[in-house]
Design a protein around this motif. Structure first.
Motif, PDB file in Angstrom:
ATOM      1  N   LEU A  72       0.911  -1.045  -0.084  1.00 20.17           N
ATOM      2  CA  LEU A  72      -0.053  -0.256  -0.252  1.00 20.17           C
ATOM      3  C   LEU A  72       1.113   1.158   0.401  1.00 20.17           C
ATOM      4  O   LEU A  72       1.516   1.481   0.717  1.00 20.17           O
ATOM      5  N   LYS A 104      19.394   3.194  11.600  1.00 21.82           N
ATOM      6  CA  LYS A 104      20.035   1.566  10.550  1.00 21.82           C
ATOM      7  C   LYS A 104      21.092   1.803   9.915  1.00 21.82           C
ATOM      8  O   LYS A 104      21.212   3.025   9.283  1.00 21.82           O
ATOM      9  N   SER A 107      14.370  -7.276   6.031  1.00 32.92           N
ATOM     10  CA  SER A 107      12.936  -6.633   5.663  1.00 32.92           C
ATOM     11  C   SER A 107      12.649  -7.842   4.740  1.00 32.92           C
ATOM     12  O   SER A 107      12.890  -7.557   3.491  1.00 32.92           O
ATOM     13  N   THR A 154      10.387  -7.260   3.030  1.00 30.31           N
ATOM     14  CA  THR A 154       9.388  -6.208   2.580  1.00 30.31           C
ATOM     15  C   THR A 154      10.191  -5.766   1.612  1.00 30.31           C
ATOM     16  O   THR A 154      10.338  -6.209  -0.155  1.00 30.31           O
ATOM     17  N   ALA A 164       4.075  -5.251   8.907  1.00 33.25           N
ATOM     18  CA  ALA A 164       3.747  -6.464   8.029  1.00 33.25           C
ATOM     19  C   ALA A 164       4.426  -8.134   8.173  1.00 33.25           C
ATOM     20  O   ALA A 164       4.087  -8.235   8.633  1.00 33.25           O
ATOM     21  N   ASN A 165       5.737  -8.286   8.171  1.00 31.47           N
ATOM     22  CA  ASN A 165       5.941  -9.417   8.504  1.00 31.47           C
ATOM     23  C   ASN A 165       6.116  -9.138  10.279  1.00 31.47           C
ATOM     24  O   ASN A 165       6.746 -10.086  10.289  1.00 31.47           O
ATOM     25  N   LYS A 205      -0.901  -4.883   8.053  1.00 38.71           N
ATOM     26  CA  LYS A 205      -1.779  -5.071   7.075  1.00 38.71           C
ATOM     27  C   LYS A 205      -1.744  -6.643   7.825  1.00 38.71           C
ATOM     28  O   LYS A 205      -0.721  -7.644   7.693  1.00 38.71           O
TER      29      LYS A 205
HETATM   30  P1  G4P Z   1       9.407  -7.441   7.239  1.00 39.54           P
HETATM   31  O1  G4P Z   1       9.312  -8.145   8.017  1.00 39.54           O
HETATM   32  O2  G4P Z   1       8.625  -7.405   5.623  1.00 39.54           O
HETATM   33  O3  G4P Z   1      10.596  -6.550   6.855  1.00 39.54           O
HETATM   34  O4  G4P Z   1       8.228  -5.834   7.862  1.00 39.54           O
HETATM   35  P2  G4P Z   1       7.685  -4.332   8.633  1.00 39.54           P
HETATM   36  O5  G4P Z   1       6.731  -4.629   8.964  1.00 39.54           O
HETATM   37  O6  G4P Z   1       9.330  -5.231   9.519  1.00 39.54           O
HETATM   38  O7  G4P Z   1       8.074  -3.304   7.620  1.00 39.54           O
HETATM   39  C1  G4P Z   1       9.815  -3.436   6.177  1.00 39.54           C
HETATM   40  C2  G4P Z   1       9.627  -2.079   5.896  1.00 39.54           C
HETATM   41  O8  G4P Z   1       8.547  -1.941   5.478  1.00 39.54           O
HETATM   42  C3  G4P Z   1       9.363  -0.778   7.129  1.00 39.54           C
HETATM   43  O9  G4P Z   1       9.762   0.275   6.599  1.00 39.54           O
HETATM   44  C4  G4P Z   1       7.369  -0.726   6.963  1.00 39.54           C
HETATM   45  O10 G4P Z   1       6.826   0.958   6.490  1.00 39.54           O
HETATM   46  C5  G4P Z   1       7.844  -1.072   4.910  1.00 39.54           C
HETATM   47  N1  G4P Z   1       6.459  -1.500   4.424  1.00 39.54           N
HETATM   48  C6  G4P Z   1       5.339  -2.921   4.660  1.00 39.54           C
HETATM   49  N2  G4P Z   1       4.922  -3.236   4.128  1.00 39.54           N
HETATM   50  C7  G4P Z   1       4.324  -1.704   3.094  1.00 39.54           C
HETATM   51  C8  G4P Z   1       3.613  -1.422   2.318  1.00 39.54           C
HETATM   52  O11 G4P Z   1       2.902  -1.923   2.435  1.00 39.54           O
HETATM   53  N3  G4P Z   1       3.587   0.024   2.321  1.00 39.54           N
HETATM   54  C9  G4P Z   1       4.557   0.930   2.658  1.00 39.54           C
HETATM   55  N4  G4P Z   1       4.307   1.753   1.818  1.00 39.54           N
HETATM   56  N5  G4P Z   1       5.497   0.269   3.219  1.00 39.54           N
HETATM   57  C10 G4P Z   1       6.037  -0.564   3.587  1.00 39.54           C
HETATM   58  P3  G4P Z   1      11.076   0.329   7.556  1.00 39.54           P
HETATM   59  O12 G4P Z   1      11.939  -0.777   7.533  1.00 39.54           O
HETATM   60  O13 G4P Z   1      10.830   0.959   8.647  1.00 39.54           O
HETATM   61  O14 G4P Z   1      11.540   2.454   6.409  1.00 39.54           O
HETATM   62  P4  G4P Z   1      11.410   3.455   6.109  1.00 39.54           P
HETATM   63  O15 G4P Z   1       9.958   3.397   5.039  1.00 39.54           O
HETATM   64  O16 G4P Z   1      10.414   3.980   7.338  1.00 39.54           O
HETATM   65  O17 G4P Z   1      12.359   3.911   5.968  1.00 39.54           O
END
Ligand code: G4P
Length: 190
Positions: free
Chosen positions: A20, A81, A98, A100, A128-129, A156
């Motif tokens: 999303l 990070k 990650s 994702t 997410a995961n 999610k």
């Molecule tokens: P993971 O275990 O699959 O890595 O999932 P996790 O919940 O840890 O999310 C990993 C990163 O992916 C996060 O960003 C999260 O914001 C981003 N993410 C997961 N699903 C979605 C989605 O549907 N849409 C968007 N836009 N982002 C998603 P992060 O590592 O915190 O990085 P940052 O974006 O904050 O810099």
């Protein structure tokens, strides 16, 4: 949270059944009024629990986490990070991979900003995961601090992060829980 769910329906873009895009109000352009409402909602849910600090993972969690910290009258710590391990006695580090994003990094926190007396609320934009949240919990525990709970903007629920954290006994409070999504259609669960 009604305001967030309505905004996701209006401005969220479902790229496919898994991703999303919310870059017009959360993670590229940021709506400060919505972030203030989100901060107040988390502050209300997590009040009276002896929380001493709010923590988030850079970068998209910073805006809602800052507003939460402001509403609670607490400092915000940003878990950084780093691309690789840094050998330094004054840093706590843990590796996060990650699913994702397909990337790995060393989540890093200076010992200057956490102690065993801290009771920490984690705030992040997506669940997410759950690898990012699990890494944040590991890091806070390395500092011998405790975790009060996890506040998430968009969960999610069809991915395993929520259930993994709840199974470990954490209070996971997600403001918008997506049960299913596809192009042009986003369904929330309560
Ligand atoms: P993971 O275990 O699959 O890595 O999932 P996790 O919940 O840890 O999310 C990993 C990163 O992916 C996060 O960003 C999260 O914001 C981003 N993410 C997961 N699903 C979605 C989605 O549907 N849409 C968007 N836009 N982002 C998603 P992060 O590592 O915190 O990085 P940052 O974006 O904050 O810099």
């Amino acid at each position: 949270m009604k305001e967030l769910q309505e905004r996701i329906q209006k401005d969220g873009i479902c790229i496919n059944e898994d991703i999303l895009k919310v870059d017009s109000f959360i993670n590229h352009q940021v709506d400060p009024v919505l972030m203030e409402q989100i901060g107040q909602e988390f502050a209300e849910h997590f009040k009276d629990q002896g929380i001493t600090k709010v923590a988030t993972i850079e970068s998209s969690g910073i805006a809602p986490a800052l507003m939460t910290a402001h509403s609670m009258g607490l400092p915000l710590i940003i878990l950084k990070k780093q691309p690789s391990k840094v050998l330094n006695d004054h840093l706590f580090q843990t590796e996060v991979t990650s699913f994702t994003k397909g990337t790995s990094y060393e989540l890093t926190l200076s010992s200057k900003f956490i102690s065993e007396k801290d009771h920490v609320l984690i705030i992040d934009d997506f669940l997410a995961n759950g690898e990012a949240a699990t890494g944040a919990i590991r890091l806070i525990r390395k500092a011998h601090a405790t975790v009060a709970g996890v506040g998430i903007l968009i969960e999610k629920s069809f991915q395993p992060g929520h259930d993994k954290l709840v199974a470990q006994g954490f209070d996971v409070y997600s403001l918008a829980r997506i049960g299913h999504m596809e192009a042009g259609k986003i369904e929330f669960i309560e």
